[in-house]
Structure formats: C-alpha cells, structure tokens
Scaffold this motif. Structure first.
Motif, PDB file in Angstrom:
ATOM      1  N   GLY A 324       0.788  -1.226   0.000  1.00 36.75           N
ATOM      2  CA  GLY A 324       0.000   0.000   0.000  1.00 36.75           C
ATOM      3  C   GLY A 324       0.819   1.273   0.000  1.00 36.75           C
ATOM      4  N   ARG A 325       2.020   1.210  -0.604  1.00 35.73           N
ATOM      5  CA  ARG A 325       2.893   2.383  -0.609  1.00 35.73           C
ATOM      6  C   ARG A 325       3.191   2.835  -2.030  1.00 35.73           C
ATOM      7  N   LYS A 326       3.907   3.956  -2.132  1.00 39.44           N
ATOM      8  CA  LYS A 326       4.330   4.472  -3.433  1.00 39.44           C
ATOM      9  C   LYS A 326       5.797   4.859  -3.366  1.00 39.44           C
ATOM     10  N   ARG A 327       6.454   4.748  -4.493  1.00 38.92           N
ATOM     11  CA  ARG A 327       7.861   5.148  -4.594  1.00 38.92           C
ATOM     12  C   ARG A 327       7.936   6.668  -4.712  1.00 38.92           C
ATOM     13  N   LYS A 328       9.000   7.230  -4.167  1.00 35.99           N
ATOM     14  CA  LYS A 328       9.173   8.683  -4.282  1.00 35.99           C
ATOM     15  C   LYS A 328      10.634   8.997  -4.596  1.00 35.99           C
ATOM     16  N   ILE A 329      10.841   9.804  -5.612  1.00 36.10           N
ATOM     17  CA  ILE A 329      12.187  10.257  -5.955  1.00 36.10           C
ATOM     18  C   ILE A 329      12.434  11.577  -5.243  1.00 36.10           C
ATOM     19  N   ILE A 330      13.495  11.612  -4.429  1.00 35.01           N
ATOM     20  CA  ILE A 330      13.831  12.807  -3.646  1.00 35.01           C
ATOM     21  C   ILE A 330      14.965  13.552  -4.343  1.00 35.01           C
TER      22      ILE A 330
END
Length: 390
Positions: A324-330
């Motif tokens: 239930g998560r999403k990837r995030k580019i920082i």
C-alpha cells in the motif's frame, strides 16, 4: 506482484509449520508502551483494520485493569470480526471471570516461571506456581473458551521446570502455550534449541512472544517457527514495552518475500494500518523503519534513481504497492539529470538539454545551502532557469 530474492535462498531447505498463526497484541502489549492510552473508538478502528488484514487472533486488552478497558474489550468482542478475540488474564479466577463476561473467544493466562521472578516478584515456590497455573487453566477451560498459557520470562526459566509446566498445561486442556521472551534476552540459536526441546515434549500449539531489547525479536520469532513453534505474537510498528515486540509488518513480509511463506493476508493494508497506529499512539516510526518507514521507498542518489527508473527491483526488494505504498524520488545534492527529468515529466514540463543541466546544478546548490528541495522549491528553480533562457 513483483519481487526478486537471492538465488541462495532457494538452496537452503527449511521446515516451517503447515500453518502459522498470527495473534496480534498491539492493543494490549502495544498499549503498554509508556505514554500510550487508546480510547474505545481508536481500539475499535485498529481492530477492524487488523481484521481487514486478516490476522487470526487479536489480543484486545486486559479487561480487569479498569471499567473502560473492560468496555473496550466487550465492544470489540461483539463487533462480529472474523478474527478470534482474546483477552489477557492473570492466573486468577476473578481475571478469568472478567474476561469471560466480555464475551471474548479466549484468554491468555500469564504467570512468571523464572527463579528470578519467583524470588523477587511473586515470592512463591515452583510448586505453588504450577498449582496456580493448572487451577486457572482448568477453571478457564470449564467456560468452554480457547485458553493459552504464557510462561512469563520463559527464556530465563529452568528448562526442566518449564517443560514440566507446559506438559501439565497440555494435560489440563490448554490449547496453546506461549514462550515469552519477556526481556528479549535470548538469541536465535538458543530460541531454536528451546522451542525444539519444548516441541519434543508437547503436541499442542507453541506461541512465541518476543521482545526486541537486543533487536532480535523478529529473528527469534522466525527461529522459533523453524524449531516447531506455530504461532507468533506481534505488534504493529513493533511498539510495546521498552524496545517493543516483534513487528507485524516485518514478520509478514520477511516470511513472504524471503522464505516464500504466504500467510494469505491482505498486505495492501499494512501501510494504512501502520499509519493509524502511529497516529493514535503518537509513537513515531523511525524514517528507516523496515517496510513502513518514510524512507524505505524513497531514492535520492543519482546512481540509484537511474537504476530504479529502469527497473525498481535493482534497489527495492519488492514493489511498494504490495504493502500500500508508493515510490518517491527525492531531489538533493546526489540527484542526477535522470531524476530531475523524471520530476519534470511528473509536471509535464518540457525543457532543453541546457536547461536540464542548469536545473540539476541549481538543485544541488540549493540543497548544499541547507534548503530542502520540496515541490515548491523545485518549481521555483525551474521557473528561474526558464526565465534566464527567455
């Protein structure tokens, strides 16, 4: 579903029980985290989410503690959840009576068995403890409910005495015995030895209640399963007394991804469940907390980002959507042009190659000046670069 495990995992033959029972104690041991006090509505919402996940049993509280606790336990027990509802009880008839009056499906009766606890806490002999244990099991079974007996401080208890207690508990009708590693004082090899010795003596279920004082709760739980245990006590986010308990989300995903043991749970709700527990307990998760920590699916390093954009499994053991998560580019000082390009694509912004290089340079400069590259900061940088090129 997408994940990739080491090929070496497949070379090792391990024997897990045919069925593994999860009995979650977030609402009991988790609530014993210093400073945590959950109200009825909060407990009810967490119970429903645990039920949506699909855990087998939920230990919802210690009803003899207070009238409000009793009300919470009774309300949840009558909510019609699929999970069995358990309550904690001392080895006392009044505790068992209180639990039964709450309409629970079963009780976990606990009593310390180590010489340390007998001498300094209970001031009782081993025979007195054994008699007390058996009387309470017999009394609870007369009510027709599920009964588990938990030997508190089991991992520091004389092995001969512990085996005798568990054998007698089985004879008196206990459905399950619990090995409580009350202060997290055992290591995985010793846990394997202990559980194997207990399994050689009894036929009923063996539960593992591990604390995390040395960071070994998860490893000890898995080791115990491999030795013949078949039930594990967990808490969401690993909360609990002192260093906490075996984290529910880590156990589920380690078994699934690393060992190929699918507990048939609705794992997509794991992150939502984690967030709910964090909100109501005010116990903040570490950003690097496995499975549910803020940084687990966040990437900044240019080399990592380039690879993740091409194939996520290069730097992720499984896809974030599974839980239930999403990837995030920082964006930051380690960002490369590909990460910046991915961010620009999110906004549908077209730039020239020269503009892209300038944006990358300014992002690095800003971050090294101590400015976090939020979406607003990034958009401001893009506008400035585009304005300079007009």
């Amino acid at each position: 579903m997408k994940f990739f495990v080491s090929p070496f995992n497949k070379k090792v033959k391990l024997k897990f029980p045919d069925r593994i029972i999860i009995y979650d104690t977030t609402l009991r041991d988790g609530e014993q985290t210093p400073g945590v006090c959950l109200n009825l509505n909060e407990k009810l919402e967490i119970s429903k989410k645990l039920d949506e996940l699909g855990v087998d049993q939920i230990e919802v509280g210690f009803p003899v503690v207070s009238e409000k606790e009793k009300e919470s336990v009774k309300t949840i027990a009558n909510e019609g959840l699929n999970a069995e509802i358990l309550a904690l009880s001392r080895a006392k008839k009044e505790d068992i009576d209180t639990a039964v009056s709450c309409d629970v499906d079963g009780v976990i009766i606990f009593l310390a068995t180590s010489d340390l606890h007998l001498k300094y806490k209970l001031h009782m002999t081993q025979q007195q403890i054994l008699d007390m244990c058996l009387d309470s099991i017999e009394y609870a079974k007369d009510h027709g409910i599920f009964v588990a007996f938990s030997a508190e401080d089991a991992t520091r208890t004389n092995l001969s005495f512990l085996k005798n207690v568990y054998k007698k508990a089985e004879e008196y009708g206990a459905n399950r015995v619990h090995i409580a590693d009350t202060v997290g004082a055992i290591h995985p090899q010793a846990m394997f030895f202990l559980v194997k010795n207990i399994r050689d003596e009894i036929n009923i279920d063996i539960g593992l209640h591990c604390h995390n004082d040395f960071g070994l709760a998860l490893a000890n739980s898995i080791s115990g399963l491999l030795a013949g245990g078949n039930a594990v006590s967990t808490t969401v986010n690993g909360i609990g007394e002192r260093a906490g308990n075996t984290p529910l989300e880590e156990l589920i995903m380690a078994l699934k991804i690393l060992y190929g043991i699918d507990l048939k749970l609705n794992i997509e709700v794991l992150y939502e469940l984690s967030e709910i527990v964090e909100k109501y307990t005010s116990v903040k998760k570490a950003v690097n907390k496995p499975i549910v920590g803020k940084n687990v699916f966040r990437h900044e390093s240019g080399i990592h980002v380039d690879a993740v954009i091409e194939e996520p499994l290069t730097y992720e053991p499984f896809l974030p959507e599974l839980v239930g998560r999403k990837r995030k580019i920082i964006l930051g000082k380690h960002s490369g042009s590909r990460a910046i390009k991915a961010k620009l694509d999110e906004y549908g912004i077209k730039v020239t190659k020269d503009e892209l290089c300038k944006i990358v340079e300014k992002v690095k400069e800003k971050r090294e000046e101590g400015v976090y590259i939020t979406d607003d900061v990034f958009c401001k940088i893009v506008k400035e670069v585009k304005k300079e090129n007009d």
